[in-house]
Enzyme design. Structure first.
Site, PDB file in Angstrom:
ATOM      1  N   LEU A 117     -15.226  33.308  -8.265  1.00 57.04           N
ATOM      2  CA  LEU A 117     -16.290  32.921  -7.332  1.00 57.04           C
ATOM      3  C   LEU A 117     -17.642  33.492  -7.754  1.00 57.04           C
ATOM      4  O   LEU A 117     -18.622  32.765  -7.872  1.00 57.04           O
ATOM      5  CB  LEU A 117     -15.929  33.393  -5.920  1.00 57.04           C
ATOM      6  CG  LEU A 117     -16.965  33.134  -4.818  1.00 57.04           C
ATOM      7  CD1 LEU A 117     -17.190  31.634  -4.635  1.00 57.04           C
ATOM      8  CD2 LEU A 117     -16.521  33.773  -3.508  1.00 57.04           C
ATOM      9  N   ARG A 258      -3.208  76.846  -0.740  1.00 57.76           N
ATOM     10  CA  ARG A 258      -4.323  77.532  -1.392  1.00 57.76           C
ATOM     11  C   ARG A 258      -4.834  78.674  -0.511  1.00 57.76           C
ATOM     12  O   ARG A 258      -5.110  78.476   0.680  1.00 57.76           O
ATOM     13  CB  ARG A 258      -5.460  76.535  -1.649  1.00 57.76           C
ATOM     14  CG  ARG A 258      -6.740  77.126  -2.194  1.00 57.76           C
ATOM     15  CD  ARG A 258      -6.592  77.614  -3.612  1.00 57.76           C
ATOM     16  NE  ARG A 258      -7.887  77.958  -4.188  1.00 57.76           N
ATOM     17  CZ  ARG A 258      -8.042  78.540  -5.367  1.00 57.76           C
ATOM     18  NH1 ARG A 258      -6.979  78.812  -6.101  1.00 57.76           N
ATOM     19  NH2 ARG A 258      -9.236  78.832  -5.821  1.00 57.76           N
ATOM     20  N   GLY A 330     -12.294  71.417  -4.466  1.00 54.97           N
ATOM     21  CA  GLY A 330     -13.155  72.124  -5.392  1.00 54.97           C
ATOM     22  C   GLY A 330     -13.125  71.522  -6.786  1.00 54.97           C
ATOM     23  O   GLY A 330     -12.750  70.361  -6.980  1.00 54.97           O
ATOM     24  N   GLU A 354     -15.512  41.430  -2.707  1.00 57.46           N
ATOM     25  CA  GLU A 354     -15.127  40.577  -1.580  1.00 57.46           C
ATOM     26  C   GLU A 354     -16.066  40.746  -0.391  1.00 57.46           C
ATOM     27  O   GLU A 354     -15.670  40.704   0.766  1.00 57.46           O
ATOM     28  CB  GLU A 354     -13.671  40.834  -1.169  1.00 57.46           C
ATOM     29  CG  GLU A 354     -12.681  40.389  -2.241  1.00 57.46           C
ATOM     30  CD  GLU A 354     -11.244  40.473  -1.795  1.00 57.46           C
ATOM     31  OE1 GLU A 354     -10.960  40.132  -0.632  1.00 57.46           O
ATOM     32  OE2 GLU A 354     -10.396  40.867  -2.617  1.00 57.46           O
TER      33      GLU A 354
END
Length: 383
Positions: A117, A258, A330, A354
């Site tokens: 298109l 963490r 990070g 789109e």
């Protein structure tokens, strides 16, 4: 995966899809060359029966497929989606001969489809198409011009191509054609994008097409394009939700294990509140996607507005969630090969293709004013 509005069978199917993606599809990703069609991956999608589901499922099932695959492998999701985008016009508007020739091959993963298109001068403004279809004097046409940012180009086995067959401007006078890749005068070039999907250009040098190649009715190709986009826009949102969920899941795991400042990151209020906001936005986007898909399946009159809202909210949300996930991870998230580095590149394009976010806002506003005009009786306007 939320249980809201989903039946137990749908929830189980989503879990099965994620397992299939992890066990059968993700291992094939590296067999493809970045920026090119991964035919082993497409073939496996066909073998697993997922490509065939594109032609038997409604919008909600399409969304569930795309969201589930995206959580595990964006490459598998994209391969599925591009096949659906290119082949849906054939399924919905093709002749019996066109469907019998191409759809079984697409479903089997043997034929690759493209949706052509956009053009260099007609991206967001799809009605500004310039590809010409000039009558050749024998009842057919010759296509001359260029398409750009085309899914699976230039390697697709056939393309749904939109060209201007009449002098009318805008959406009028556009015809959709099914163009096999072996037509004389058809060439193409791959494009190297931020996220290396199979996207490229198509060049048409007097490419011959006949009435047998028309999809739908001559002069009504824009309807073919818009009906396809109304189906796939909510599922673009589902793709985005899948990426957001993958980023959220990774963040939950990372902030739990963490440690920093004397304890796990999740114990820091600024972190936990950020994660809560990511989850909130992801769930809101998911529900809007489901609602738009359900409206499409029910034949609701407000599908264009709902589809635009779903795509807009979900893609903007995914951008936010992935960016927040990178921040909470990070520097490690910026390392090549990290999941979030991959998602950070993947998540940007859906806000453009789109229908860019700005186009979705224009569609939403247009539909809102149209609906308001229909609901307001004549002579009731106020100053």
């Amino acid at each position: 995966m939320t249980a809201f509005s989903l039946e137990s069978g749908q929830i189980a199917w989503c879990a099965e899809l994620r397992t299939l993606a992890a066990d059968h599809l993700r291992p094939l990703v590296d067999k493809g060359e970045p920026g090119h069609v991964n035919r082993p991956l497409v073939a496996e999608l066909g073998r697993l029966g997922l490509l065939g589901r594109l032609f038997t499922s409604g919008a909600l099932d399409l969304c569930l497929m795309r969201e589930s695959l995206a959580q595990v492998s964006t490459e598998a999701e994209t391969a599925l989606a591009l096949q659906g985008l290119g082949a849906h016009p054939v399924h919905a508007h093709g002749t019996t001969a066109q469907r019998e020739r191409w759809l079984p091959r697409v479903a089997a993963g043997d034929a690759v489809a493209a949706f052509a298109l956009s053009e260099p001068g007609a991206g967001s403004d799809a009605a500004a198409l310039a590809l010409r279809a000039d009558e050749d004097g024998s009842g057919g046409w010759r296509l001359t011009g260029e398409k750009c940012w085309i899914s699976n180009a230039p390697e697709a086995d056939f393309s749904t191509v939109f060209a201007r067959t009449g002098p009318a401007a805008g959406a009028r006078g556009v015809t959709a054609f099914l163009v096999p890749a072996d037509r004389p005068g058809l060439t193409g070039t791959p494009l190297d994008l931020l996220s290396p999907h199979p996207i490229g250009t198509l060049a048409f040098d007097a490419v011959p097409v006949t009435t047998d190649d028309v999809l739908g009715e001559p002069g009504h190709g824009f309807r073919v394009a818009m009906s396809t986009l109304n189906l796939f826009r909510p599922s673009v949102g589902a793709f985005a939700v899948g990426m957001a969920q993958a980023a959220l899941d990774a963040t939950l795991a990372h902030t739990t294990r963490r440690t920093a400042f004397g304890g796990p990151l999740k114990d820091l209020q600024t972190v936990s509140h950020q994660v809560a906001e990511m989850a909130l936005r992801t769930e809101a986007a998911r529900l809007m996607v489901y609602a738009a898909a359900a409206a499409h399946d029910a034949g609701a009159p407000d599908v264009p507005r709902r589809a635009a809202m779903a795509k807009l909210l979900a893609t903007e949300t995914a951008q936010y969630v992935v960016d927040a996930a990178v921040q909470l991870h990070g520097a490690r998230a910026l390392q090549r090969g990290h999941l979030l580095e991959h998602l950070y590149r993947e998540v940007r394009a859906p806000r453009i293709y789109e229908g860019a976010s700005e186009v979705q806002r224009a569609v939403i506003a247009k539909e809102l004013y149209r609906e308001a005009a229909q609901d307001r009786p004549m002579g009731t306007e106020t100053a």
